[in-house]
Design a protein around this motif. Structure first.
Motif, PDB file in Angstrom:
ATOM      1  N   LEU A  71       3.005  13.038  -8.791  1.00  0.00           N
ATOM      2  CA  LEU A  71       3.380  12.054  -7.746  1.00  0.00           C
ATOM      3  C   LEU A  71       2.541  11.180  -6.841  1.00  0.00           C
ATOM      4  CD1 LEU A  71       5.552  15.053  -5.941  1.00  0.00           C
ATOM      5  CD2 LEU A  71       6.439  12.905  -7.198  1.00  0.00           C
ATOM      6  N   LEU A  72       1.316  11.597  -6.996  1.00  0.00           N
ATOM      7  CA  LEU A  72       0.195  10.876  -6.357  1.00  0.00           C
ATOM      8  C   LEU A  72      -0.165   9.660  -7.343  1.00  0.00           C
ATOM      9  CD1 LEU A  72      -2.103  13.607  -5.103  1.00  0.00           C
ATOM     10  CD2 LEU A  72      -0.838  12.013  -3.674  1.00  0.00           C
ATOM     11  N   SER A  73      -0.239   9.932  -8.899  1.00  0.00           N
ATOM     12  CA  SER A  73      -0.192   8.924  -9.548  1.00  0.00           C
ATOM     13  C   SER A  73       0.913   7.788  -9.423  1.00  0.00           C
ATOM     14  CB  SER A  73      -0.453   9.617 -11.006  1.00  0.00           C
ATOM     15  OG  SER A  73      -1.403  10.281 -11.334  1.00  0.00           O
ATOM     16  N   MET A  74       2.052   8.243  -9.301  1.00  0.00           N
ATOM     17  CA  MET A  74       3.179   7.295  -9.124  1.00  0.00           C
ATOM     18  C   MET A  74       2.900   6.569  -7.852  1.00  0.00           C
ATOM     19  SD  MET A  74       6.298  10.039 -10.165  1.00  0.00           S
ATOM     20  CE  MET A  74       7.665   9.115  -9.654  1.00  0.00           C
ATOM     21  N   ALA A  75       2.273   7.155  -6.796  1.00  0.00           N
ATOM     22  CA  ALA A  75       2.219   6.261  -5.587  1.00  0.00           C
ATOM     23  C   ALA A  75       1.151   5.308  -5.592  1.00  0.00           C
ATOM     24  CB  ALA A  75       1.619   7.527  -4.658  1.00  0.00           C
ATOM     25  N   VAL A  76       0.094   5.546  -6.608  1.00  0.00           N
ATOM     26  CA  VAL A  76      -1.000   4.734  -6.783  1.00  0.00           C
ATOM     27  C   VAL A  76      -0.467   3.485  -7.424  1.00  0.00           C
ATOM     28  CG1 VAL A  76      -3.191   4.450  -8.273  1.00  0.00           C
ATOM     29  CG2 VAL A  76      -2.986   6.217  -6.821  1.00  0.00           C
ATOM     30  N   SER A  77       0.439   3.660  -8.513  1.00  0.00           N
ATOM     31  CA  SER A  77       0.915   2.805  -9.361  1.00  0.00           C
ATOM     32  C   SER A  77       1.919   1.765  -8.594  1.00  0.00           C
ATOM     33  CB  SER A  77       1.831   3.184 -10.580  1.00  0.00           C
ATOM     34  OG  SER A  77       3.093   3.953 -10.274  1.00  0.00           O
ATOM     35  N   LEU A  78       2.522   2.314  -7.584  1.00  0.00           N
ATOM     36  CA  LEU A  78       3.416   1.288  -6.777  1.00  0.00           C
ATOM     37  C   LEU A  78       2.782   0.752  -5.661  1.00  0.00           C
ATOM     38  CD1 LEU A  78       6.624   3.675  -6.670  1.00  0.00           C
ATOM     39  CD2 LEU A  78       6.266   1.580  -7.735  1.00  0.00           C
ATOM     40  N   LEU A  79       1.925   1.571  -4.971  1.00  0.00           N
ATOM     41  CA  LEU A  79       1.056   1.015  -3.777  1.00  0.00           C
ATOM     42  C   LEU A  79      -0.080   0.017  -4.142  1.00  0.00           C
ATOM     43  CD1 LEU A  79       0.492   4.351  -1.980  1.00  0.00           C
ATOM     44  CD2 LEU A  79       2.128   2.549  -1.183  1.00  0.00           C
ATOM     45  N   GLN A  80      -0.650   0.342  -5.373  1.00  0.00           N
ATOM     46  CA  GLN A  80      -1.795  -0.766  -5.581  1.00  0.00           C
ATOM     47  C   GLN A  80      -1.009  -2.195  -5.857  1.00  0.00           C
ATOM     48  OE1 GLN A  80      -3.916   0.605  -8.878  1.00  0.00           O
ATOM     49  NE2 GLN A  80      -2.097   0.588 -10.334  1.00  0.00           N
ATOM     50  N   VAL A  81       0.061  -2.682  -6.109  1.00  0.00           N
ATOM     51  CA  VAL A  81       0.769  -3.670  -6.555  1.00  0.00           C
ATOM     52  C   VAL A  81       1.639  -4.306  -5.281  1.00  0.00           C
ATOM     53  CG1 VAL A  81       0.844  -3.480  -8.965  1.00  0.00           C
ATOM     54  CG2 VAL A  81       2.891  -2.716  -7.489  1.00  0.00           C
ATOM     55  N   GLU A  82       1.676  -3.496  -4.265  1.00  0.00           N
ATOM     56  CA  GLU A  82       2.171  -3.702  -3.038  1.00  0.00           C
ATOM     57  C   GLU A  82       1.420  -4.915  -2.301  1.00  0.00           C
ATOM     58  OE1 GLU A  82       5.036  -4.549  -0.177  1.00  0.00           O
ATOM     59  OE2 GLU A  82       5.321  -2.844  -1.750  1.00  0.00           O
ATOM     60  N   THR A  83       2.285  -5.935  -1.889  1.00  0.00           N
ATOM     61  CA  THR A  83       1.639  -6.994  -1.145  1.00  0.00           C
ATOM     62  C   THR A  83       1.892  -7.373   0.350  1.00  0.00           C
ATOM     63  OG1 THR A  83       3.373  -8.581  -2.029  1.00  0.00           O
ATOM     64  CG2 THR A  83       1.219  -8.379  -3.314  1.00  0.00           C
ATOM     65  N   ALA A  84       3.076  -6.796   0.485  1.00  0.00           N
ATOM     66  CA  ALA A  84       3.512  -6.944   2.012  1.00  0.00           C
ATOM     67  C   ALA A  84       2.517  -6.167   3.136  1.00  0.00           C
ATOM     68  CB  ALA A  84       4.998  -6.126   2.272  1.00  0.00           C
ATOM     69  N   VAL A  85       1.942  -5.084   2.890  1.00  0.00           N
ATOM     70  CA  VAL A  85       0.975  -4.472   3.762  1.00  0.00           C
ATOM     71  C   VAL A  85      -0.383  -4.052   2.904  1.00  0.00           C
ATOM     72  CG1 VAL A  85       2.750  -3.504   5.332  1.00  0.00           C
ATOM     73  CG2 VAL A  85       2.062  -2.151   3.386  1.00  0.00           C
ATOM     74  N   ASP A  86      -1.307  -3.839   3.656  1.00  0.00           N
ATOM     75  CA  ASP A  86      -2.548  -3.507   2.979  1.00  0.00           C
ATOM     76  C   ASP A  86      -2.473  -2.082   2.600  1.00  0.00           C
ATOM     77  OD1 ASP A  86      -5.041  -2.792   2.162  1.00  0.00           O
ATOM     78  OD2 ASP A  86      -6.178  -3.674   4.030  1.00  0.00           O
ATOM     79  N   THR A  87      -2.516  -1.538   1.497  1.00  0.00           N
ATOM     80  CA  THR A  87      -2.352   0.005   1.100  1.00  0.00           C
ATOM     81  C   THR A  87      -3.675   0.403   0.416  1.00  0.00           C
ATOM     82  OG1 THR A  87      -1.581  -1.098  -1.091  1.00  0.00           O
ATOM     83  CG2 THR A  87       0.134  -0.641   0.317  1.00  0.00           C
ATOM     84  N   LYS A  88      -4.753  -0.279   0.658  1.00  0.00           N
ATOM     85  CA  LYS A  88      -5.861   0.077   0.018  1.00  0.00           C
ATOM     86  C   LYS A  88      -6.057   1.802   0.379  1.00  0.00           C
ATOM     87  CE  LYS A  88      -8.380  -4.190  -0.398  1.00  0.00           C
ATOM     88  NZ  LYS A  88      -7.189  -5.184   0.317  1.00  0.00           N
ATOM     89  N   LEU A  89      -6.006   2.125   1.644  1.00  0.00           N
ATOM     90  CA  LEU A  89      -6.776   3.311   2.177  1.00  0.00           C
ATOM     91  C   LEU A  89      -5.662   4.398   1.495  1.00  0.00           C
ATOM     92  CD1 LEU A  89      -7.651   2.668   5.851  1.00  0.00           C
ATOM     93  CD2 LEU A  89      -9.119   3.233   4.015  1.00  0.00           C
ATOM     94  N   MET A  90      -4.408   3.891   1.373  1.00  0.00           N
ATOM     95  CA  MET A  90      -3.408   4.987   0.868  1.00  0.00           C
ATOM     96  C   MET A  90      -3.721   5.023  -0.594  1.00  0.00           C
ATOM     97  SD  MET A  90      -0.051   3.491   2.729  1.00  0.00           S
ATOM     98  CE  MET A  90       1.206   4.794   1.935  1.00  0.00           C
ATOM     99  N   VAL A  91      -4.117   4.276  -1.353  1.00  0.00           N
ATOM    100  CA  VAL A  91      -4.195   4.205  -2.763  1.00  0.00           C
ATOM    101  C   VAL A  91      -5.591   5.163  -3.050  1.00  0.00           C
ATOM    102  CG1 VAL A  91      -5.068   3.157  -4.577  1.00  0.00           C
ATOM    103  CG2 VAL A  91      -3.147   2.030  -3.434  1.00  0.00           C
ATOM    104  N   LYS A  92      -6.529   4.764  -2.222  1.00  0.00           N
ATOM    105  CA  LYS A  92      -7.879   5.404  -2.310  1.00  0.00           C
ATOM    106  C   LYS A  92      -7.546   7.123  -1.974  1.00  0.00           C
ATOM    107  CE  LYS A  92     -12.356   6.037  -0.361  1.00  0.00           C
ATOM    108  NZ  LYS A  92     -12.551   7.452  -0.178  1.00  0.00           N
TER     109      LYS A  92
END
Length: 429
Positions: free
Chosen positions: A383-404
């Motif tokens: 699930l965390l891997s799925m989160a990374v794949s979706l969050l790292q291409v998200e442009t509407a908000v800054d997701t760097k901390l969530m990806v990390k």
């Protein structure tokens, strides 16, 4: 004989417009009218639902959906469905019913439009509901119930100025000399004004308006001899303002009263129960009763997971509230998180049916963290891997901390960074 578009009526004229206004008035007040007829008992509603569903399908087969006998049964069934929050069933039926009423251009067309607006409102599709309500306003003009509905919709959209305008108009039409509405029907607009004052952060004024609505509904309950869901909704509004004002005991008492009334009138699986449980969880948190808060938030979470109008935003808020009731609240018990695995699994099934974007990714991250906390990296890491794949291409908000944070927990699951658990529990990830 089956009726259809070939039998279309002429465009609506003055006499038919008057009937449309009357039909709209009756439908807008249908809930209150039914409450006046007898107690709201979910057991009775379920029995009525089964009988009317059978009759509706029978009439469709025998007469066709365009026949007035079939439409009359549908609108009777709609009143039951909307009270029971059978929103998926309504959606399916409206696919057939709306074409059958739109061509008529009479009171049935108005009732169909009203049914669509109410359904979209319950589904939290408030902009669509607002468009339909204003369309009705163009057809039949202003009335107290319609203005109230429009006011509640503007309130839900975060537009308090427009909402207040329509609530005041509703009260004006209700109190007009030629109005046939009684003063005890002002409760809905008063609750709406309480919502307006809340958005203006005028907590005391909001509580006063909510209390006035509660007193109106409670007096009607006493007079009739039975309780109603309207009283429960007003109690929830009073509870919310008491919580804002720090009146925790009063807030809890009203939330408990609302919970009992909702269960009696709407059923234990009603989304209204979720709202009450969440309120109780918030109050318990303020009181420092974290075990009770967890239980309340989990009950709300389970109801949100299965309701027709699935709301991922509400799910995320509840999930975070539930985690907050655990983390930093004393010794951590890993087994406590496993209780929530089944609920999270139910939510995940529905999230996977949504658009796979940053919003879905945010929930995958939360669910993955939950499974890791419950010592199930086998379920959590994917699930965390799925989160990374979706969050790292998200442009509407800054997701760097969530990806990390997601990547760090994946590393933890692989056993390469044991210290990360303590960092997460301290809120550093």
């Amino acid at each position: 004989m089956r009726h259809g578009p070939a039998d279309a009526s002429p465009r609506i004229g003055p006499a038919r417009l008057a009937r449309c206004v009357a039909a709209c008035w009756l439908l807008c007040t249908a809930g209150a009218a039914k409450i006046d007829e007898g107690p709201e008992l979910v057991s009775d509603q379920v029995v009525q639902e089964a009988a009317l569903e059978a009759k509706f399908h029978d009439f469709k087969d025998r007469y066709g959906v365009y026949d007035l006998r079939t439409l009359d049964v549908f609108f009777e069934l709609f009143d039951i469905w909307i009270m029971l929050y059978r929103l998926n069933k309504i959606d399916q039926a409206l696919v057939e019913v709306l074409p059958a009423v739109r061509w008529r251009q009479d009171e049935y067309a108005i009732r169909g439009l009203q049914a669509l607006a109410f359904t979209r409102w319950k589904q939290n599709r408030h902009r669509e509901a607002l468009a339909r309500f204003h369309e009705m306003e163009g057809w039949v003009g202003k009335s107290a119930p319609l203005c109230e509905n429009i006011g509640h919709t503007y309130n839900a959209l975060g537009m308090p100025k427009e909402a207040e305008h329509y609530f005041n108009q509703s009260l004006f039409y209700m109190n007009a000399p030629d109005s046939n509405m009684s003063s005890d029907q002002q409760g809905g607009s008063l609750l709406g004004l309480a919502g307006v004052r809340e958005k203006q952060q005028l907590w005391a004024e909001a509580r006063q308006a909510a209390q006035e609505a509660y007193d109106i509904y409670k007096a009607r309950d006493v007079q009739r001899g039975w309780d109603s869901s309207l009283t429960a909704k007003a109690a929830m509004a009073v509870s919310k303002m008491d919580l804002k004002l720090g009146n925790l005991e009063q807030a809890l008492a009203k939330a408990e009263e609302a919970l009992q009334l909702f269960e009696l009138t709407s059923g234990s699986q009603s989304p209204l129960m979720s709202t009450a449980y969440r309120r109780m969880g918030e109050i318990y948190m303020k009181k420092g009763l974290y075990v009770e808060a967890r239980q309340a938030f989990h009950k709300a979470y389970k109801l949100e997971a299965v309701k027709d109008a699935f709301d991922l935003t509400e799910i995320v808020i509840l999930h975070q509230s539930l985690m907050d009731a655990h983390l930093g609240r004393g010794p951590l018990q890993r087994s406590a998180f496993r209780v929530y695995f089944r609920t999270a699994a139910q939510v995940l099934k529905r999230v996977k049916e949504l658009k796979q974007d940053g919003n879905a990714g945010a929930y995958y991250k939360l669910a993955g963290e939950l499974f890791v906390l419950g010592e199930d990296c086998k379920a959590g890491a994917p699930l965390l891997s799925m989160a990374v794949s979706l969050l790292q291409v998200e442009t509407a908000v800054d997701t760097k901390l969530m990806v990390k944070a997601s990547r760090d927990l994946i590393s933890y699951c692989k056993g390469s960074t044991k210290h990360l658990e303590e960092q997460y529990l301290r809120g550093e990830l």
